[in-house]
Write a protein that holds these residues in place. Structure first.
Motif, short mmCIF file in Angstrom:
data_model
loop_
_atom_site.label_atom_id
_atom_site.label_comp_id
_atom_site.label_asym_id
_atom_site.label_seq_id
_atom_site.Cartn_x
_atom_site.Cartn_y
_atom_site.Cartn_z
N ILE A 251 2.22 8.69 -28.85
CA ILE A 251 3.45 8.24 -29.50
C ILE A 251 4.69 8.52 -28.64
O ILE A 251 5.75 7.95 -28.90
CB ILE A 251 3.61 8.89 -30.88
CG1 ILE A 251 3.67 10.42 -30.75
CG2 ILE A 251 2.50 8.48 -31.82
CD1 ILE A 251 3.98 11.12 -32.07
N THR A 252 4.58 9.39 -27.64
CA THR A 252 5.73 9.69 -26.78
C THR A 252 5.80 8.77 -25.56
O THR A 252 6.71 8.94 -24.74
CB THR A 252 5.67 11.16 -26.31
OG1 THR A 252 4.38 11.41 -25.74
CG2 THR A 252 5.91 12.10 -27.47
N ASP A 253 4.87 7.84 -25.41
CA ASP A 253 4.95 6.87 -24.33
C ASP A 253 6.18 6.00 -24.52
O ASP A 253 6.57 5.67 -25.66
CB ASP A 253 3.68 6.01 -24.30
CG ASP A 253 3.62 5.10 -23.09
OD1 ASP A 253 3.06 5.53 -22.06
OD2 ASP A 253 4.15 3.98 -23.17
N VAL A 254 6.81 5.60 -23.40
CA VAL A 254 8.07 4.84 -23.48
C VAL A 254 7.88 3.48 -24.14
O VAL A 254 8.86 2.87 -24.62
CB VAL A 254 8.68 4.67 -22.07
CG1 VAL A 254 9.16 6.00 -21.53
CG2 VAL A 254 7.69 4.02 -21.12
N THR A 255 6.66 2.98 -24.20
CA THR A 255 6.41 1.66 -24.80
C THR A 255 6.02 1.76 -26.27
O THR A 255 5.76 0.73 -26.89
CB THR A 255 5.28 0.95 -24.04
OG1 THR A 255 4.06 1.69 -24.16
CG2 THR A 255 5.64 0.79 -22.57
N HIS A 256 5.98 2.97 -26.81
CA HIS A 256 5.49 3.13 -28.18
C HIS A 256 6.66 3.33 -29.14
O HIS A 256 7.63 4.02 -28.84
CB HIS A 256 4.54 4.32 -28.28
CG HIS A 256 3.78 4.38 -29.56
ND1 HIS A 256 4.29 4.90 -30.72
CD2 HIS A 256 2.52 3.94 -29.86
CE1 HIS A 256 3.39 4.81 -31.68
NE2 HIS A 256 2.31 4.22 -31.19
N ALA A 257 6.56 2.71 -30.31
CA ALA A 257 7.53 2.88 -31.38
C ALA A 257 6.78 2.99 -32.70
O ALA A 257 5.72 2.36 -32.88
CB ALA A 257 8.51 1.72 -31.42
N LEU A 258 7.32 3.78 -33.60
CA LEU A 258 6.60 4.09 -34.83
C LEU A 258 7.58 4.13 -36.00
O LEU A 258 8.57 4.87 -35.97
CB LEU A 258 5.88 5.44 -34.69
CG LEU A 258 5.20 6.02 -35.92
CD1 LEU A 258 4.08 5.11 -36.40
CD2 LEU A 258 4.64 7.40 -35.58
N PRO A 259 7.35 3.32 -37.05
CA PRO A 259 8.22 3.38 -38.23
C PRO A 259 7.94 4.65 -39.05
O PRO A 259 6.79 4.96 -39.36
CB PRO A 259 7.84 2.11 -39.01
CG PRO A 259 6.46 1.79 -38.57
CD PRO A 259 6.34 2.25 -37.15
N VAL A 260 9.01 5.35 -39.41
CA VAL A 260 8.88 6.61 -40.14
C VAL A 260 9.90 6.64 -41.26
O VAL A 260 10.79 5.78 -41.36
CB VAL A 260 9.11 7.83 -39.21
CG1 VAL A 260 8.04 7.88 -38.13
CG2 VAL A 260 10.50 7.79 -38.60
N ARG A 261 9.78 7.66 -42.10
CA ARG A 261 10.77 7.94 -43.13
C ARG A 261 11.03 9.43 -43.18
O ARG A 261 10.16 10.24 -42.85
CB ARG A 261 10.31 7.44 -44.50
CG ARG A 261 9.05 8.10 -45.02
CD ARG A 261 8.68 7.55 -46.39
NE ARG A 261 7.42 8.12 -46.87
CZ ARG A 261 7.32 9.27 -47.52
NH1 ARG A 261 8.41 10.00 -47.76
NH2 ARG A 261 6.15 9.72 -47.94
N VAL A 262 12.23 9.80 -43.59
CA VAL A 262 12.59 11.21 -43.71
C VAL A 262 11.99 11.75 -44.99
O VAL A 262 12.17 11.16 -46.07
CB VAL A 262 14.12 11.39 -43.70
CG1 VAL A 262 14.48 12.87 -43.81
CG2 VAL A 262 14.71 10.79 -42.44
#
Length: 284
Positions: A174-185
């Motif tokens: 998940i820390t790769d520059v090409t990775h994005a992840l939808p999250v919520r607080v």
């Protein structure tokens, strides 16, 4: 010179007198035990001489026994040293196995939803490309692994399957520059997108308005959007929030919950939909 008083008994007479006197003393001691006290004093007088005569032999005996004991101690010490090394090596193995067992237990006891099938995979290799954070695990199509499948460690989300082989797969962290992840607080359900920075211990959250309710230490959970990661799994913790009025958005950084720099065992997740779809693919 008058030699009359210098003459004594002859030698034969002296011998006879000595024998007679000796027999008399023997009979006197045997019958009357008259020299018992004298023998005691004589024994007391002679006993130190006997000790002195026996002293060299005793010293040699003690020295020999000490040499034997010293040599035996050397042998026993060498034997104990070898045994200690063997026991130390076994203890290290036991500690390693204990640590591995604890990691597997924590992984299998991670908060995975009941309706999700899970399987443990093991790290095989780490990609040496400095511009990409990818790892290889020992599960593939033979284990029903599929692309975009979520991958976790015992703390939280670690990444997703990028490429699948028959016996191994490549995981994009998940820390790769090409990775994005939808999250919520977790605190207020504010929805965000966390992106990789190329560093194992840092994520960034972009395009966050200044008015957004965020605090350092807020826990970010997977939102379930995008149909890749199930909802509700730990992703990251906000570590830094910089508000610069000269910029249109907040500068927010977060730290992954998963320990990406010390991965050993990973958890692959299958939802019920994934399981049904893989079953249909096997049985058309």
């Amino acid at each position: 010179m008058n030699l009359m008083f210098s003459k004594g008994p002859s030698l034969p007479n002296r011998l006879v007198l000595g024998l007679v006197f000796s027999v008399f003393l023997i009979l006197f001691d045997h019958k009357l035990n008259g020299f018992a006290t004298t023998r005691v004093y004589l024994n007391s007088f002679v006993s130190p001489l006997q000790y002195l005569a026996n002293l060299p032999g005793e010293l040699l005996s003690v020295s020999a026994s000490r040499l034997v004991s010293h040599e035996q101690l050397f042998k026993e010490n060498a034997q104990l040293t070898r045994e200690a090394l063997l026991m130390s090596e076994q203890l290290q193995k036991f500690r390693f196995l204990e640590a591995e067992n604890d990691r597997l237990r924590s992984l299998l006891n991670s908060p995975v939803k009941n309706n999700i099938h899970r399987e443990v995979a093991e790290l095989m290799a780490v990609d040496n490309n400095p511009y990409s954070l990818q790892i290889i695990i020992n599960k593939g199509t033979l284990n029903d692994v599929y692309e975009s499948q979520p991958v976790l460690d015992d703390k939280g989300i670690a990444g997703q399957i990028m490429q699948v082989g028959s016996t191994n797969s490549r995981v994009l962290l998940i820390t790769d520059v090409t990775h994005a992840l939808p999250v919520r607080v977790a605190r207020n359900n504010v929805r965000l997108i966390v992106s990789g920075t190329g560093s194992l211990n840092e994520l960034i959250i972009q395009h966050v308005p200044h008015s957004t309710d965020l605090n350092e230490g807020d826990l970010l959970l997977s939102s379930g959007l995008g149909n890749v990661f199930p909802e509700g799994y730990p992703v990251a913790e906000i570590t830094s929030i910089v508000s610069d009025e000269g910029r249109p958005f907040l500068q927010v950084k977060a730290k992954p919950i998963a320990q990406l720099d010390r991965l050993k065992y990973l958890l692959l997740l299958w939802t019920e939909t994934d399981s049904d779809q893989s079953t249909q693919d096997v049985n058309p």
